[in-house]
Motif scaffolding. Structure first.
Motif, PDB file in Angstrom:
ATOM      1  N   SER A 180      -1.919  -5.519  -2.141  1.00 32.49           N
ATOM      2  CA  SER A 180      -2.204  -5.024  -0.797  1.00 32.49           C
ATOM      3  C   SER A 180      -3.515  -5.603  -0.272  1.00 32.49           C
ATOM      4  O   SER A 180      -3.605  -6.065   0.875  1.00 32.49           O
ATOM      5  CB  SER A 180      -2.270  -3.493  -0.807  1.00 32.49           C
ATOM      6  OG  SER A 180      -2.642  -2.990   0.458  1.00 32.49           O
ATOM      7  N   GLN A 181      -4.538  -5.599  -1.111  1.00 34.71           N
ATOM      8  CA  GLN A 181      -5.845  -6.138  -0.716  1.00 34.71           C
ATOM      9  C   GLN A 181      -5.754  -7.632  -0.441  1.00 34.71           C
ATOM     10  O   GLN A 181      -6.275  -8.130   0.565  1.00 34.71           O
ATOM     11  CB  GLN A 181      -6.851  -5.868  -1.833  1.00 34.71           C
ATOM     12  CG  GLN A 181      -8.278  -6.289  -1.499  1.00 34.71           C
ATOM     13  CD  GLN A 181      -9.067  -5.180  -0.843  1.00 34.71           C
ATOM     14  OE1 GLN A 181      -8.509  -4.351  -0.151  1.00 34.71           O
ATOM     15  NE2 GLN A 181     -10.358  -5.182  -1.066  1.00 34.71           N
ATOM     16  N   TYR A 231      -5.849  10.096  -3.554  1.00 38.03           N
ATOM     17  CA  TYR A 231      -4.693  10.289  -4.437  1.00 38.03           C
ATOM     18  C   TYR A 231      -4.258  11.753  -4.451  1.00 38.03           C
ATOM     19  O   TYR A 231      -3.057  12.059  -4.409  1.00 38.03           O
ATOM     20  CB  TYR A 231      -5.034   9.832  -5.853  1.00 38.03           C
ATOM     21  CG  TYR A 231      -4.978   8.335  -6.066  1.00 38.03           C
ATOM     22  CD1 TYR A 231      -4.908   7.461  -4.996  1.00 38.03           C
ATOM     23  CD2 TYR A 231      -4.998   7.797  -7.343  1.00 38.03           C
ATOM     24  CE1 TYR A 231      -4.855   6.097  -5.190  1.00 38.03           C
ATOM     25  CE2 TYR A 231      -4.941   6.427  -7.555  1.00 38.03           C
ATOM     26  CZ  TYR A 231      -4.875   5.584  -6.473  1.00 38.03           C
ATOM     27  OH  TYR A 231      -4.816   4.235  -6.681  1.00 38.03           O
ATOM     28  N   GLY A 277      -1.957  -2.336  -5.634  1.00 39.73           N
ATOM     29  CA  GLY A 277      -3.254  -2.212  -4.981  1.00 39.73           C
ATOM     30  C   GLY A 277      -3.916  -3.572  -4.796  1.00 39.73           C
ATOM     31  O   GLY A 277      -4.479  -3.867  -3.736  1.00 39.73           O
ATOM     32  N   TYR A 290       0.834  -1.209   0.000  1.00 33.51           N
ATOM     33  CA  TYR A 290       0.000   0.000   0.000  1.00 33.51           C
ATOM     34  C   TYR A 290       0.867   1.256   0.000  1.00 33.51           C
ATOM     35  O   TYR A 290       0.626   2.205  -0.757  1.00 33.51           O
ATOM     36  CB  TYR A 290      -0.918  -0.012   1.214  1.00 33.51           C
ATOM     37  CG  TYR A 290      -1.736   1.248   1.383  1.00 33.51           C
ATOM     38  CD1 TYR A 290      -2.956   1.401   0.734  1.00 33.51           C
ATOM     39  CD2 TYR A 290      -1.290   2.295   2.196  1.00 33.51           C
ATOM     40  CE1 TYR A 290      -3.706   2.566   0.882  1.00 33.51           C
ATOM     41  CE2 TYR A 290      -2.035   3.452   2.350  1.00 33.51           C
ATOM     42  CZ  TYR A 290      -3.239   3.579   1.696  1.00 33.51           C
ATOM     43  OH  TYR A 290      -3.975   4.733   1.845  1.00 33.51           O
ATOM     44  N   GLU A 325     -11.311  -1.478   1.898  1.00 30.88           N
ATOM     45  CA  GLU A 325     -11.191  -0.927   0.539  1.00 30.88           C
ATOM     46  C   GLU A 325     -10.244   0.267   0.563  1.00 30.88           C
ATOM     47  O   GLU A 325     -10.591   1.355   0.945  1.00 30.88           O
ATOM     48  CB  GLU A 325     -12.560  -0.497   0.034  1.00 30.88           C
ATOM     49  CG  GLU A 325     -13.512  -1.663  -0.099  1.00 30.88           C
ATOM     50  CD  GLU A 325     -14.815  -1.208  -0.684  1.00 30.88           C
ATOM     51  OE1 GLU A 325     -14.846  -0.910  -1.891  1.00 30.88           O
ATOM     52  OE2 GLU A 325     -15.806  -1.157   0.043  1.00 30.88           O
ATOM     53  N   ARG A 326      -9.027   0.016   0.087  1.00 31.90           N
ATOM     54  CA  ARG A 326      -8.047   1.083   0.179  1.00 31.90           C
ATOM     55  C   ARG A 326      -7.698   1.600  -1.196  1.00 31.90           C
ATOM     56  O   ARG A 326      -7.596   0.853  -2.123  1.00 31.90           O
ATOM     57  CB  ARG A 326      -6.801   0.593   0.884  1.00 31.90           C
ATOM     58  CG  ARG A 326      -7.060   0.198   2.323  1.00 31.90           C
ATOM     59  CD  ARG A 326      -5.773   0.037   3.030  1.00 31.90           C
ATOM     60  NE  ARG A 326      -5.373  -1.363   3.077  1.00 31.90           N
ATOM     61  CZ  ARG A 326      -4.415  -1.837   3.825  1.00 31.90           C
ATOM     62  NH1 ARG A 326      -3.759  -1.035   4.615  1.00 31.90           N
ATOM     63  NH2 ARG A 326      -4.060  -3.085   3.826  1.00 31.90           N
ATOM     64  N   ILE A 342     -11.151   7.278  -3.548  1.00 32.52           N
ATOM     65  CA  ILE A 342      -9.801   6.990  -4.051  1.00 32.52           C
ATOM     66  C   ILE A 342      -9.208   8.214  -4.746  1.00 32.52           C
ATOM     67  O   ILE A 342      -8.024   8.540  -4.564  1.00 32.52           O
ATOM     68  CB  ILE A 342      -9.831   5.780  -5.000  1.00 32.52           C
ATOM     69  CG1 ILE A 342     -10.241   4.518  -4.231  1.00 32.52           C
ATOM     70  CG2 ILE A 342      -8.463   5.578  -5.656  1.00 32.52           C
ATOM     71  CD1 ILE A 342     -10.467   3.316  -5.124  1.00 32.52           C
ATOM     72  N   ARG A 352      -5.853   2.075 -12.127  1.00 29.53           N
ATOM     73  CA  ARG A 352      -5.917   1.146 -10.992  1.00 29.53           C
ATOM     74  C   ARG A 352      -7.164   0.274 -11.057  1.00 29.53           C
ATOM     75  O   ARG A 352      -7.093  -0.953 -10.894  1.00 29.53           O
ATOM     76  CB  ARG A 352      -5.905   1.940  -9.685  1.00 29.53           C
ATOM     77  CG  ARG A 352      -6.030   1.098  -8.415  1.00 29.53           C
ATOM     78  CD  ARG A 352      -6.158   2.000  -7.196  1.00 29.53           C
ATOM     79  NE  ARG A 352      -6.146   1.261  -5.950  1.00 29.53           N
ATOM     80  CZ  ARG A 352      -7.221   0.734  -5.390  1.00 29.53           C
ATOM     81  NH1 ARG A 352      -8.395   0.876  -5.977  1.00 29.53           N
ATOM     82  NH2 ARG A 352      -7.128   0.073  -4.236  1.00 29.53           N
ATOM     83  N   GLY A 395       2.548   1.822  -3.292  1.00 29.20           N
ATOM     84  CA  GLY A 395       1.571   2.309  -4.262  1.00 29.20           C
ATOM     85  C   GLY A 395       1.291   3.790  -4.086  1.00 29.20           C
ATOM     86  O   GLY A 395       1.212   4.540  -5.076  1.00 29.20           O
ATOM     87  N   GLY A 441      -1.211  -0.263  -9.942  1.00 28.53           N
ATOM     88  CA  GLY A 441      -2.447  -1.032  -9.914  1.00 28.53           C
ATOM     89  C   GLY A 441      -2.251  -2.417  -9.335  1.00 28.53           C
ATOM     90  O   GLY A 441      -3.068  -2.903  -8.542  1.00 28.53           O
ATOM     91  N   ASN A 461      -6.503   6.606 -10.984  1.00 31.76           N
ATOM     92  CA  ASN A 461      -7.532   5.722 -10.441  1.00 31.76           C
ATOM     93  C   ASN A 461      -8.156   4.865 -11.537  1.00 31.76           C
ATOM     94  O   ASN A 461      -8.467   3.687 -11.323  1.00 31.76           O
ATOM     95  CB  ASN A 461      -8.611   6.543  -9.740  1.00 31.76           C
ATOM     96  CG  ASN A 461      -9.617   5.675  -9.009  1.00 31.76           C
ATOM     97  OD1 ASN A 461      -9.315   4.566  -8.587  1.00 31.76           O
ATOM     98  ND2 ASN A 461     -10.827   6.174  -8.862  1.00 31.76           N
TER      99      ASN A 461
END
Length: 317
Positions: free
Chosen positions: A225-226, A89, A222, A23, A316-317, A85, A46, A26, A219, A43
């Motif tokens: 990370s999730q 950003y 992301g 994260y 949800e990041r 998001i 991503r 990113g 991307g 975004n």
């Protein structure tokens, strides 16, 4: 008797730390590319990559992926997440990495009043006090009236992003009752592309090869990370894994110094500490209360229960 779930906290903790590192990397790329590419453009890339990653799972079970029970709420949630998001950003681009990251932690604090209003959850005086202390940490970071005050649109975007993300999380807590995890992820990625596309088109600049590669990496980070966060929560005890996520304040501080020669402002350390401690208390206090209520309910029905770890809603990041 319901047996206790076996946990591997050591491995779970490593996955959570890996999630935090992915994260942070990113967000560092978001800041690096922010001078040349707008937040909607980043975004859009991503969300598109996330959708591509989900395609095999969608094709494997399209009915589960696209079955939707409450379309209006789903659309509102997806729109809120996309806007969150974009605002995040912008915040990471315009503020120091450590400051923007600290403000993002307030999502746990916003959950308290939102859950009280939307889910009718009871807010006791301990949770209320912890929430107020956490927002006191925000004031320390913003340092209003000082020469280094962060009061302004960049910080406001960070806080608004956290608020929208908290609303999205509370919404997910109501939607998991009649939607699959795959449906929530699929619609979020698909509608994220749809909602973001017009804004990305309005500010579109064709990426150079190197920049396109970095956006691709952003991307993928992301998604990593999730995935690492969900894996860590599955392996370890939630009460121990959740606080580890705040270690990313160290990652962003280090990356800010190495990549941008930035050090956190003086108030960031104290403010971050208050926000993190308050968020941990609110999180753990809520889980202890939920566990106590569950055991009391089971006991009233004559069922012997051993603590068994709760299902986590993906962050949800």
């Amino acid at each position: 008797m319901i047996k206790a779930q076996n946990h591997d906290n050591a491995r779970g903790g490593m996955w959570i730390l890996a999630s935090g590192l992915a994260y942070s990397l990113g967000m560092a790329l978001v800041k690096l590319l922010g001078d040349d590419y707008s937040a909607p453009t980043q975004n859009f890339v991503r969300q598109s990559i996330g959708l591509i990653v989900l395609v095999p799972f969608i094709l494997h079970n399209p009915r589960s992926a696209f079955t939707i029970r409450r379309p209006k709420l789903m659309m509102a949630r997806c729109a809120a997440t996309s806007l969150s998001i974009i605002l995040a950003y912008n915040s990471f681009h315009l503020l120091g990495l450590a400051e923007a990251n600290a403000l993002s932690f307030t999502r746990a604090l916003f959950l308290v009043p939102l859950a009280a209003v939307m889910l009718a959850e009871r807010v006791d005086r301990h949770k209320l006090l912890a929430t107020l202390v956490g927002f006191g940490g925000v004031l320390i970071i913003l340092a209003p009236g000082s020469a280094r005050s962060l009061i302004g649109w960049p910080a406001a975007q960070g806080l608004l992003s956290a608020l929208l993300l908290s609303w999205s999380v509370v919404t997910v807590k109501t939607m998991v009752r009649d939607h699959s995890d795959l449906a929530l992820l699929s619609w979020s990625a698909l509608m994220g592309v749809v909602f973001t596309a017009p804004f990305a088109w309005a500010s579109w600049r064709m990426p150079q090869i190197g920049d396109a590669a970095l956006m691709g990496v952003m991307g993928i980070l992301g998604v990593i990370s999730q995935a690492c966060y969900i894996r860590g929560m599955a392996l370890g005890e939630a009460s121990l894994m959740a606080p580890l996520d705040y270690v990313r304040i160290l990652f962003t501080t280090a990356l800010g110094y190495v990549m941008f020669a930035q050090l956190p402002l003086p108030g960031t350390y104290a403010g971050s500490a208050l926000i993190i401690l308050a968020a941990i208390y609110v999180t753990l206090h809520g889980r202890r209360r939920d566990a106590a209520l569950m055991m009391a309910a089971q006991h009233s029905r004559g069922i012997s229960v051993l603590p068994a770890g709760s299902r986590e809603v993906p962050d949800e990041r």
